[in-house]
Design a protein around this motif. Structure first.
Motif, PDB file in Angstrom:
ATOM      1  N   GLN A 246      20.660 -70.573 103.919  1.00 26.40           N
ATOM      2  CA  GLN A 246      19.558 -69.972 104.154  1.00 26.40           C
ATOM      3  C   GLN A 246      18.487 -70.591 105.140  1.00 26.40           C
ATOM      4  O   GLN A 246      18.393 -71.822 105.151  1.00 26.40           O
TER       5      GLN A 246
ATOM      6  N   GLN B 134      11.164 -60.895 107.358  1.00 24.17           N
ATOM      7  CA  GLN B 134      11.003 -61.729 106.075  1.00 24.17           C
ATOM      8  C   GLN B 134       9.875 -62.701 106.110  1.00 24.17           C
ATOM      9  O   GLN B 134       9.204 -63.011 105.476  1.00 24.17           O
ATOM     10  N   LYS B 135      10.192 -63.215 107.261  1.00 23.63           N
ATOM     11  CA  LYS B 135       9.282 -64.533 107.769  1.00 23.63           C
ATOM     12  C   LYS B 135       7.889 -64.099 108.244  1.00 23.63           C
ATOM     13  O   LYS B 135       6.962 -64.777 108.429  1.00 23.63           O
TER      14      LYS B 135
ATOM     15  N   PHE C 102       7.358 -69.577 107.567  1.00 27.72           N
ATOM     16  CA  PHE C 102       6.806 -68.140 107.855  1.00 27.72           C
ATOM     17  C   PHE C 102       6.205 -68.198 109.174  1.00 27.72           C
ATOM     18  O   PHE C 102       5.783 -69.265 109.824  1.00 27.72           O
TER      19      PHE C 102
ATOM     20  N   GLU D  81      20.839 -58.398 110.662  1.00 26.73           N
ATOM     21  CA  GLU D  81      20.526 -59.517 109.925  1.00 26.73           C
ATOM     22  C   GLU D  81      19.402 -60.203 110.453  1.00 26.73           C
ATOM     23  O   GLU D  81      18.639 -60.828 109.796  1.00 26.73           O
TER      24      GLU D  81
ATOM     25  N   LYS E 222      16.201 -58.702 110.057  1.00 23.05           N
ATOM     26  CA  LYS E 222      15.700 -58.593 108.670  1.00 23.05           C
ATOM     27  C   LYS E 222      15.155 -59.994 108.393  1.00 23.05           C
ATOM     28  O   LYS E 222      14.056 -60.115 107.618  1.00 23.05           O
ATOM     29  N   HIS E 223      15.790 -61.114 108.981  1.00 19.93           N
ATOM     30  CA  HIS E 223      15.204 -62.498 108.534  1.00 19.93           C
ATOM     31  C   HIS E 223      13.839 -62.566 109.303  1.00 19.93           C
ATOM     32  O   HIS E 223      13.040 -63.179 108.801  1.00 19.93           O
TER      33      HIS E 223
END
Length: 390
Positions: A355, A387-388, A360, A380, A383-384
């Motif tokens: 991962q 999330q950050k 962030f 993907e 999405k990453h």
């Protein structure tokens, strides 16, 4: 004014000239049928934009006659922009005479933006850039120059510096190292330089640009084996397309020299490089402290590449904007001939629980996505990022 009055035709000539400048020259000429007021308006428009290029099709005699008549009848004393895009057959001597006339016309009108593009019918066949480009008295008026399909003679006869030139783009041109180095010495206020698919160029050093105002440097599609690129700390913005088969290219040194940039655009080679660095050297490249804008072009093929790229981004503390373009090539457009999901490009997932490292995108204000096809790799990646960034 009555209800049926022609509101546009009563506008001053200066405003109508400005309106016509947004049209191609052919479209502008066609407005002469509107009324007597419009017959000669196009002749004073400060923009000449002639688009004659068709792939694998030479410019016809009637099209060349159109160009000649247009330049003969045009009467504006000064031009803001002169743009000519056309194909040419291999009548080498004749072509160069006409090209000289076109460029001489533009420069004699103290043009500010000059763009001449020749769609070559034969690979590596270029036309000699006329000497008038260098030596005319009105050269100082040029602010932007874009040239495609030209051969630059060694030791160009520059009589005067290009005192106002701020942007230069060379595409598909034949120019060697010494000629480019000498030419750049005549551009004291250059801010933007683009070198794209230039034959004969084996080396480029940013220090050749003696302008202290250079902000934007693009070196792209340099397919010459052994091409050497050197960037110093004076370059504020840099974008490059990199070919891994260049054996002499030191990527690590190149990246360290770019640690100061504020805008950085890359494609898939960069994520592959980052993934190798994590695996081999455990190096996260946490040196881009000034980076504010990151641009990505291309697909992602492996999850390990994606994770390495995300980790790189979270270690750019000043990053404010991320722009993503998922096209595999510039000719691939979203929604047109979209491949079915059964033919989705392979996305190799990690075998372990890898991962992105903790961190962030604290300062990111904008994420822009272009040409989203719906592939797993794209989902993907987004999405990453989200999330950050949240």
């Amino acid at each position: 004014m009555s209800e049926g009055q022609d509101w546009i035709s009563v506008l001053p000539d200066e405003i109508l000239h400005h309106i016509l400048s947004f049209l191609t020259t052919k479209q502008s000429i066609q407005t002469c049928i509107l009324s007597k007021r419009w017959i000669d308006l196009w002749k004073f428009t400060p923009v000449i934009d002639i688009q004659m290029a068709t792939p694998y099709h030479e410019t016809t005699p009637s099209e060349r006659t159109f160009i000649h008549n247009t330049l003969t009848q045009h009467q504006a004393f000064k031009l803001h922009k002169f743009s000519l895009d056309f194909s040419y057959e291999a009548l080498y001597a004749v072509a160069n005479v006409q090209l000289q006339h076109y460029i001489e016309f533009a420069i004699s009108r103290q043009v500010q933006i000059l763009s001449v593009s020749i769609e070559l019918l034969f690979e590596y066949f270029c036309y000699v850039l006329p000497n008038v480009f260098y030596s005319h008295d009105n050269v100082p008026s040029l602010e932007q120059v874009s040239l495609k399909g030209f051969l630059f003679n060694p030791n160009p006869p520059c009589d005067l510096p290009f005192a106002s030139l701020k942007a230069l783009c060379l595409f598909d041109c034949a120019i060697d190292d010494g000629t480019l180095k000498g030419l750049l010495s005549y551009f004291p206020v250059l801010e933007s330089l683009t070198i794209d698919l230039c034959h004969r160029l084996l080396n480029f050093k940013a220090s050749w640009c003696q302008s202290m105002t250079l902000k934007h440097l693009v070196v792209r599609c340099m397919d010459n084996p052994g091409f050497n690129l050197e960037i110093d700390s004076s370059t504020k913005i840099f974008r490059s397309r990199y070919y891994p088969y260049m054996q002499n290219f030191d990527t690590r040194t190149w990246l360290r020299n770019l640690a100061h940039v504020k805008k950085f655009g890359v494609n898939s080679w960069f994520s592959q490089f980052l993934a190798r660095e994590y695996e081999v050297n455990n190096n996260g490249w946490k040196i881009f402290e000034n980076l504010k804008v990151f641009a990505w072009f291309g697909p992602l093929g492996k999850e390990c590449d994606l994770i390495a790229l995300i980790d790189f981004l979270v270690h750019c503390p000043s990053l404010e904007k991320i722009e993503i373009d998922f096209r595999f090539s510039f000719s691939e457009e979203a929604g047109e001939h979209r491949p079915p999901f059964a033919l989705e490009r392979p996305f190799v997932e990690n075998s372990g629980d890898g991962q992105p490292t903790v961190g962030f995108l604290d300062n990111v204000k904008k994420i822009i996505i272009h040409h989203f096809f719906g592939y797993k790799s794209e989902i993907e990646f987004i999405k990453h990022l989200m999330q950050k960034a949240v």
